[in-house]
Design a protein around this motif. Sequence first.
Motif: not given
Length: 322
Positions: A68-72, A75-85
């Motif tokens: 869970l990243l920020d409660g989500k 796997q459901s978060i876009p790759t680029r968004e994950v890479a900014t966090k």
Amino acid sequence: METSVEPSHSLAAENLAVGYDQREIIHDLSVRIPTGKITVIVGANACGKSTLLKTLARLLKPARGRVLLDGKSIQSIPTREVATKLGLLPQSPTAPEGITVADLVGRGRYPRTRWIRQWTKTDDEAVAAAMTSTDVLSIADRPIDELSGGQRQRVWIAMALAQETDILLLDEPTTFLDLTHQFEVLDLLVDLNKRDQRTIVLVLHDLNQACRFADHLIAMKDGAIVCEGDPNEVITEEVVRDIFGLAVRIIPDPVAGTPMVVPLGRHTTRSDRPQDQTNGQDHTNGDQASGGAVLDMAGGSLAAQALSASAAASGICRPTDR
């Protein structure tokens, strides 16, 4: 008007089961990474430390459970968004042949660029700051292939820093580094944590360094978490014996006051210490000379000396004082 600091992103795992080629490495593991703290994962080889780190970074997909990243679900978060966090420095990264230091560090900015947003002064400043922090600015134009193992490691760390993520995962970042650069890297991570409240998770083999620099310690064995928490509570003689199969004594670190792990071994007890080459006298204390007994490391003498040294060093800035 006061400016509020945006909270750091959160990272957790629930009921993870992860493996390779039908072999399960991590079994039903749940963990919540403390936000804004430095977490160190320790354990014997092949216990699942790197597997856990890769799963948290979404490089491995769990067979069961979720990250869970920020409660989500990550796997459901876009790759680029994950890479900014979230940024990851793996254990054995590889670079394209012939790429220079500056070019490699600059690739850390990729998640923050778009086809409509060209390279900016902000990107230049982020790359320069990352290379300065890791002491590789002077070799910015050199190809990675020509660098020593220690230099390469610092360049990879610089690339991870240039990514400017709130969460930074590092798998054995002190590998290939001499003692001086090991502490420079660890001090740098403390600086980043204190300055930006950055959440940092790293795998370390050196238990004494882990105790010095960790706010939160996770001890793993056979794909599961044995215990976690403050290093003073986690690192005990029983836990080290259970995880590593090694008999040790735990004494206070005379500089940091954190737990210091002293392996017993079979050939390094005080009875094995050589005689003084100048006067032929054995290096033993009065109790040994009079009683003929070997000093028990679990006794009071060594602990008293360590406590005395720790008290004398109480004015020294400690990594845990942050």
